[in-house]
Design a protein around this motif. Structure first.
Motif, mmCIF file in Angstrom:
data_model
loop_
_atom_site.group_PDB
_atom_site.id
_atom_site.type_symbol
_atom_site.label_atom_id
_atom_site.label_comp_id
_atom_site.label_asym_id
_atom_site.label_seq_id
_atom_site.Cartn_x
_atom_site.Cartn_y
_atom_site.Cartn_z
ATOM 1 N N MET A 1 -13.721 -8.675 1.648
ATOM 2 C CA MET A 1 -13.466 -10.052 1.226
ATOM 3 C C MET A 1 -12.609 -10.763 2.277
ATOM 4 N N LYS A 2 -12.999 -11.981 2.612
ATOM 5 C CA LYS A 2 -12.175 -12.772 3.513
ATOM 6 C C LYS A 2 -11.108 -13.483 2.701
ATOM 7 N N LYS A 3 -9.847 -13.297 3.102
ATOM 8 C CA LYS A 3 -8.713 -13.843 2.370
ATOM 9 C C LYS A 3 -7.921 -14.785 3.272
ATOM 10 N N VAL A 4 -7.708 -16.001 2.789
ATOM 11 C CA VAL A 4 -6.962 -17.004 3.555
ATOM 12 C C VAL A 4 -5.822 -17.535 2.694
ATOM 13 N N ALA A 5 -4.633 -17.633 3.267
ATOM 14 C CA ALA A 5 -3.485 -18.224 2.581
ATOM 15 C C ALA A 5 -3.304 -19.664 3.037
ATOM 16 N N PHE A 6 -3.165 -20.555 2.067
ATOM 17 C CA PHE A 6 -2.863 -21.957 2.351
ATOM 18 C C PHE A 6 -1.501 -22.298 1.761
ATOM 19 N N ILE A 7 -0.729 -23.056 2.509
ATOM 20 C CA ILE A 7 0.598 -23.486 2.064
ATOM 21 C C ILE A 7 0.597 -25.005 1.968
ATOM 22 N N PRO A 8 0.424 -25.573 0.757
ATOM 23 C CA PRO A 8 0.476 -27.034 0.622
ATOM 24 C C PRO A 8 1.907 -27.512 0.847
ATOM 25 N N ALA A 9 2.064 -28.537 1.644
ATOM 26 C CA ALA A 9 3.407 -28.950 2.056
ATOM 27 C C ALA A 9 3.502 -30.473 2.051
ATOM 28 N N ARG A 10 4.002 -30.996 0.934
ATOM 29 C CA ARG A 10 4.194 -32.444 0.810
ATOM 30 C C ARG A 10 5.623 -32.789 1.212
ATOM 31 N N TYR A 11 5.769 -33.820 2.013
ATOM 32 C CA TYR A 11 7.098 -34.160 2.524
ATOM 33 C C TYR A 11 7.968 -34.839 1.466
ATOM 34 N N ALA A 12 7.387 -35.785 0.724
ATOM 35 C CA ALA A 12 8.178 -36.636 -0.175
ATOM 36 C C ALA A 12 8.278 -36.033 -1.573
ATOM 37 N N ALA A 13 8.955 -34.897 -1.714
ATOM 38 C CA ALA A 13 9.141 -34.281 -3.030
ATOM 39 C C ALA A 13 10.005 -35.189 -3.901
ATOM 40 N N THR A 14 9.639 -35.307 -5.172
ATOM 41 C CA THR A 14 10.319 -36.240 -6.078
ATOM 42 C C THR A 14 11.761 -35.818 -6.349
#
Length: 241
Positions: A1-14
């Motif tokens: 299985m091909k496994k990829v990690a994504f890290i969502p990174a929003r700058y303007a956290a509330t």
């Protein structure tokens, strides 16, 4: 299985603006998260997905991989789905950008639930840990999860669940740790559904799966570190580091 990690990174956290770029020791929070995810050695690729030039430049200038979101998104899963839509990948892991103390063992446990005959039925999985501190149990910044006898999620809430009506019985409280693993198609389905009522009320994105009848397979792990939602969390993270 091909496994990829994504890290969502929003700058303007509330709750804590620019928290991912706050310094933790010698580097920003987001780079701790990226570097520690790469260091697990569990993934074919690790990618930061961001809406911010600042975060993009921080990752790429230090040799990391990052992509810019093409449009605004309500959740990290939506942001990842845009990036993964045209990729050949089997399992997508969402590592929250504000979880700087990523370790290999818990993520390896998470990936294992997709293996074997029983794993074929798992569409989405996530991590949780036991909460014992009453302050954290009652804190809405700590998302709690209730599970069935097979550790499938029943409900996620910022409220105390289960509510201890019977004070004589011991109750185990679980904190949801914001690390998810999805089969690619399950993630793409998620982004095609509109935000659901419980998700909108609680501001907990994985409730969208439950409201469409898809439970999350939950994996109990040891303490992973500190999730950074507030300046106080950053102070605790500095001590933990």
């Amino acid at each position: 299985m091909k496994k990829v990690a994504f890290i969502p990174a929003r700058y303007a956290a509330t709750r804590f603006p620019a928290k991912l770029m706050q310094m933790l020791g010698t580097k920003p929070v987001i780079r701790h998260t990226y570097d520690n995810t790469v260091a697990t050695g569990l993934f074919d690729e690790v990618v930061v997905v961001t809406d911010s030039d600042i975060i993009f430049n921080e990752i790429t200038s230090h040799g990391g991989k990052a992509v810019m979101s093409k449009k605004a998104h309500e959740s990290g899963s939506d942001r990842i789905a845009e990036a993964v839509a045209d990729m050949e990948v089997d399992i997508v892991v969402n590592v929250q950008g504000d979880e700087p103390f990523v370790k290999a063992a818990p993520i390896q446990q998470l990936l294992q639930v997709f293996e074997g005959p029983q794993g074929q039925n798992v569409q989405v999985a996530s991590l949780m840990q036991v909460l014992t501190n009453p302050q954290f149990i009652n804190d809405p910044n700590y998302v709690k999860v209730a599970v069935d006898m097979h550790f499938n999620s029943l409900m996620f809430s910022r409220s105390v669940i289960p509510y201890p009506r019977n004070k004589e019985l011991p109750v185990t409280y679980y904190e949801h740790i914001g690390v998810y693993a999805f089969r690619k198609q399950a993630l793409l389905h998620f982004t095609n559904w509109p935000m659901t009522p419980l998700e909108a009320a609680e501001k907990i994105e994985c409730l969208r799966y439950l409201e469409h009848g898809i439970p999350l397979k939950m994996v109990v792990v040891d303490y992973m570190g500190v999730e950074i939602d507030t300046p106080e969390d950053l102070e605790r993270a500095a001590k933990y580091l």
